[in-house]
Every structure is written in C-alpha cells, then in structure tokens.
Design an enzyme around this catalytic site. Structure first.
Site, PDB file in Angstrom:
ATOM      1  N   THR A   1       0.822  -1.215   0.000  1.00 45.89           N
ATOM      2  CA  THR A   1       0.000   0.000   0.000  1.00 45.89           C
ATOM      3  C   THR A   1       0.851   1.258   0.000  1.00 45.89           C
ATOM      4  O   THR A   1       0.477   2.272  -0.609  1.00 45.89           O
ATOM      5  CB  THR A   1      -0.935  -0.027   1.230  1.00 45.89           C
ATOM      6  OG1 THR A   1      -1.815  -1.142   1.098  1.00 45.89           O
ATOM      7  CG2 THR A   1      -1.759   1.234   1.347  1.00 45.89           C
ATOM      8  N   SER A  57       1.714  -7.486  -0.765  1.00 42.19           N
ATOM      9  CA  SER A  57       2.517  -8.363   0.100  1.00 42.19           C
ATOM     10  C   SER A  57       1.945  -9.767   0.191  1.00 42.19           C
ATOM     11  O   SER A  57       2.647 -10.700   0.575  1.00 42.19           O
ATOM     12  CB  SER A  57       2.688  -7.758   1.486  1.00 42.19           C
ATOM     13  OG  SER A  57       1.498  -7.807   2.229  1.00 42.19           O
ATOM     14  N   THR A  82       1.626  -4.234   4.358  1.00 44.59           N
ATOM     15  CA  THR A  82       1.519  -4.572   5.778  1.00 44.59           C
ATOM     16  C   THR A  82       0.827  -5.911   6.015  1.00 44.59           C
ATOM     17  O   THR A  82       0.903  -6.456   7.103  1.00 44.59           O
ATOM     18  CB  THR A  82       0.753  -3.478   6.541  1.00 44.59           C
ATOM     19  OG1 THR A  82      -0.562  -3.364   5.989  1.00 44.59           O
ATOM     20  CG2 THR A  82       1.476  -2.146   6.462  1.00 44.59           C
ATOM     21  N   ASP A  83       0.145  -6.442   4.996  1.00 42.47           N
ATOM     22  CA  ASP A  83      -0.640  -7.662   5.224  1.00 42.47           C
ATOM     23  C   ASP A  83       0.205  -8.844   5.691  1.00 42.47           C
ATOM     24  O   ASP A  83      -0.243  -9.652   6.497  1.00 42.47           O
ATOM     25  CB  ASP A  83      -1.406  -8.052   3.950  1.00 42.47           C
ATOM     26  CG  ASP A  83      -2.629  -7.168   3.720  1.00 42.47           C
ATOM     27  OD1 ASP A  83      -2.896  -6.291   4.573  1.00 42.47           O
ATOM     28  OD2 ASP A  83      -3.310  -7.347   2.697  1.00 42.47           O
TER      29      ASP A  83
HETATM   30  N1  GLU Z   1      -3.102  -3.131   3.578  1.00 38.89           N
HETATM   31  C1  GLU Z   1      -2.047  -3.748   2.856  1.00 38.89           C
HETATM   32  C2  GLU Z   1      -0.809  -2.878   2.912  1.00 38.89           C
HETATM   33  O1  GLU Z   1      -0.701  -2.174   3.848  1.00 38.89           O
HETATM   34  C3  GLU Z   1      -2.530  -4.199   1.539  1.00 38.89           C
HETATM   35  C4  GLU Z   1      -1.558  -4.559   0.509  1.00 38.89           C
HETATM   36  C5  GLU Z   1      -0.325  -5.327   0.870  1.00 38.89           C
HETATM   37  O2  GLU Z   1      -0.194  -5.881   1.961  1.00 38.89           O
HETATM   38  O3  GLU Z   1       0.540  -5.362   0.008  1.00 38.89           O
HETATM   39  O4  GLU Z   1       0.108  -2.814   2.151  1.00 38.89           O
END
Ligand code: GLU
Length: 329
Positions: free
Chosen positions: A18, A62, A94-95
């Site tokens: 993200t 991710s 963050t996932d």
């Molecule tokens: N909410 C996630 C992020 O913070 C979604 C996408 C991911 O993990 O790549 O990045």
C-alpha cells in the site's frame, strides 16, 4: 569531506504494498506503482539524515511475496551492509509484514539494523502515512540504540520486534501491536527511545535447501480430521496448528496429531492472538500435557504464522531438532 559524506549510509528498498500504491489507468482500485525513487521524492528531509541508496526490488502486494523473493531481499540487504551501509530499510505491504519481518529476523546476521515499514493508506490517499512511516524507520535505522536488535518493524511512530509484532486491525492506522509484551520503543519528534535492552538473538544460517511446505490449520469446533490425515501424502514436511485457548485441540485432533508427530514436526500454538500456550496445566485429552506426551511441540508465545515460518527455515537447514530454542515460554 562535505557534510553529506559524514552522514550514515542507509540503503532503502521497496517491495511494493500500500505504501507504493496509486490508482492505475485500467483497473479499479490502487496497485503498487510507485518505485523507491518515487517514495523518496516525497521525503526530501531524508537527505539531511543519511546518505541514501535506493532500490526497487519488486512491486508486489505483500500477499504475493514468497520465500524465494524474501531470500533475494535478504541477499541484497546483506550485500548492502557488507559494502558499508550502516542500516537497511525495507518498505512492503503490511498484510504479511509480520511474517516477512520474522523470516528475515531469523536469518539476519548483523548488528546493523534492518528496519521494515509500510503504510495503511495508499500513496495517493489524503493523509497517506507512508512518508511519515519511512521517515521514522530511517530515524530508527540510524540510531545506535537500534543495533543488535535484529529486524525492527516501525509504523505509526511505534517500534516492534519482529518476533512479537502482529497486524491486529485490517484498516486502522494503529494496525500493529505486540500483544502481551508491548512495543519495543517509539519515535517522538524524531527522537528514538527503547523500553528495554536488546535481547540475545541466535541468527540461523541461510538455508542451503529449499524451504519445504509447512501446513497451517486452525482448530475449530467440531472439525473433522480429513485434512490433517492427508498432509503427509500431499508432501507437507510439518504442520502448525492454531489451537484453541492455551494450545488445545479436540480428542479426535489429538489422536491425529499424535500419529502425524511420528512422521514430521507438529507445533501447536494459540489461535487467541495474545498470550503463550500452556505447558503443564490441563490434563484432558487434547490439552497441552497430552499433546506433549504425543510428541507435539507447544509454541509458547510465538504466533501460529511465525511458527510456520520458523519450522520451514529450521527444516531447510536440518535444525528442526532444536526448535525448542526458538519457542519461548
Ligand atoms: N493493507 C495492505 C498494505 O498495507 C494491503 C496490501 C499489501 O499488503 O501489500 O500494504
């Protein structure tokens, strides 16, 4: 010598997520598009803190990061330190951050900090948190107190250890916590402080063999044992169970896990998200005393997902016999 050459050398790499997402032309929604140079353009103040080397290693959500990619990231990060970088910072989605941070932490051999960050709001979103998180990550990375702590995760001005950090909210800005132990430290007005000294780490060798498939299944009320019993024939090399409460399963699962433990490592963790498994409290069939008697390892405070990462790395180095050293109380 000019002023900038006296600044610490920090290598920053983007993996996607993200923090690097923006709307595209063709698809609805945001996707990873902003490379590392683009991320840094929004943070000119970094040039006053460090000499930055920027690299885009991949641009993935991710969820699609995998072990071979993480091993390439590790190899790049190691090279940076060997070539003189004082710290390395990675940005990713963050996932899966809690899993990739733990994977890299197991294998990070240096005192030099490896700091990971991301964002909950896309780069194109009003109030995007990526630049602030990246700034805080660099502030942590160049602070002497961060040395010897392995991989640190910095989001929302809070510092977490890779071993304890978890994503506990899907979209909230305060999405990361270290349940049970609390954060390792924080960043206030650019000043970094830690709540506790660095603890002893045992870095593992980089696996020479491929990390084998490890299954992760959650204990649920009235679940059958069909999937459990199918695992060896499907080629799995071990299984982690997200068990009930303090690390418990049903009687039927206890019997199936006992049989599996004769074939490969079986770890039972807690599905609660907070607190360790028990070791010597419950005496029922499927409780921790019964499970340990059947050859099952209890996870301690390590969450099921990190147990899966740990077991894969240990098996790839033929070190699964000493898994207990990493499964804390
Ligand atoms: N909410 C996630 C992020 O913070 C979604 C996408 C991911 O993990 O790549 O990045």
């Amino acid at each position: 010598m000019n002023a900038s050459s006296r600044l610490p050398r920090v290598s920053i790499a983007s993996l996607g997520g993200t923090v690097s997402m923006q709307p595209g032309d063709q698809h609805a929604g945001v996707t990873p598009r902003l490379d590392c140079e683009g991320l840094l353009r929004g943070l000119p103040q970094l040039g006053q803190l460090a000499q930055i080397e920027a690299q885009t290693l991949c641009l993935l959500p991710s969820a699609s990061l995998d072990v071979p990619t993480l091993l390439e990231v590790l190899s790049w990060a190691r090279c940076q330190v060997e070539q003189g970088a004082e710290a390395v910072v990675l940005t990713q989605g963050t996932d899966t951050l809690e899993e990739s941070a733990y994977f890299l932490d197991l294998l990070w051999p240096f005192d030099a900090p490896l700091v990971m960050t991301g964002a909950l709001r896309a780069a194109s979103h009003p109030g995007a948190d990526g630049p602030a998180n990246l700034l805080a990550a660099v502030q942590v990375a160049i602070d002497d107190q961060s040395r010897g702590r392995g991989v640190l995760v910095v989001l929302n001005d809070t510092i977490h250890r890779a071993t304890s950090v978890r994503k506990v909210a899907s979209l909230a800005m305060a999405a990361f916590e270290s349940p049970g132990v609390g954060p390792e430290g924080g960043v206030v007005e650019g000043a970094v402080s830690f709540h506790r000294p660095a603890s002893t780490r045992i870095p593992l060798p980089v696996p020479v063999r491929a990390v084998p498939p490890i299954a992760l299944l959650e204990a649920c009320i009235d679940a059958d044992t069909a999937l459990l019993r199918a695992l060896p024939a499907l080629g799995y090399a071990g299984v982690v169970i997200a068990g009930f409460g303090a690390g418990h399963v049903s009687q039927a699962w206890a019997e199936a896990l006992g049989e599996l433990a004769l074939a490969f490592p079986v770890i039972v963790a807690s599905r609660t998200g907070n607190g360790p498994t028990a070791r010597s409290t419950y005496g029922f069939v499927g409780g921790e005393i019964d499970l340990q008697a059947r050859g099952v390892q209890m996870a301690g405070a390590l969450c099921p997902r990190k147990c899966r990462v740990l077991l894969g790395v240990l098996l790839a180095s033929e070190l699964e016999g000493v898994v207990n050293r990493w499964l804390g109380p």
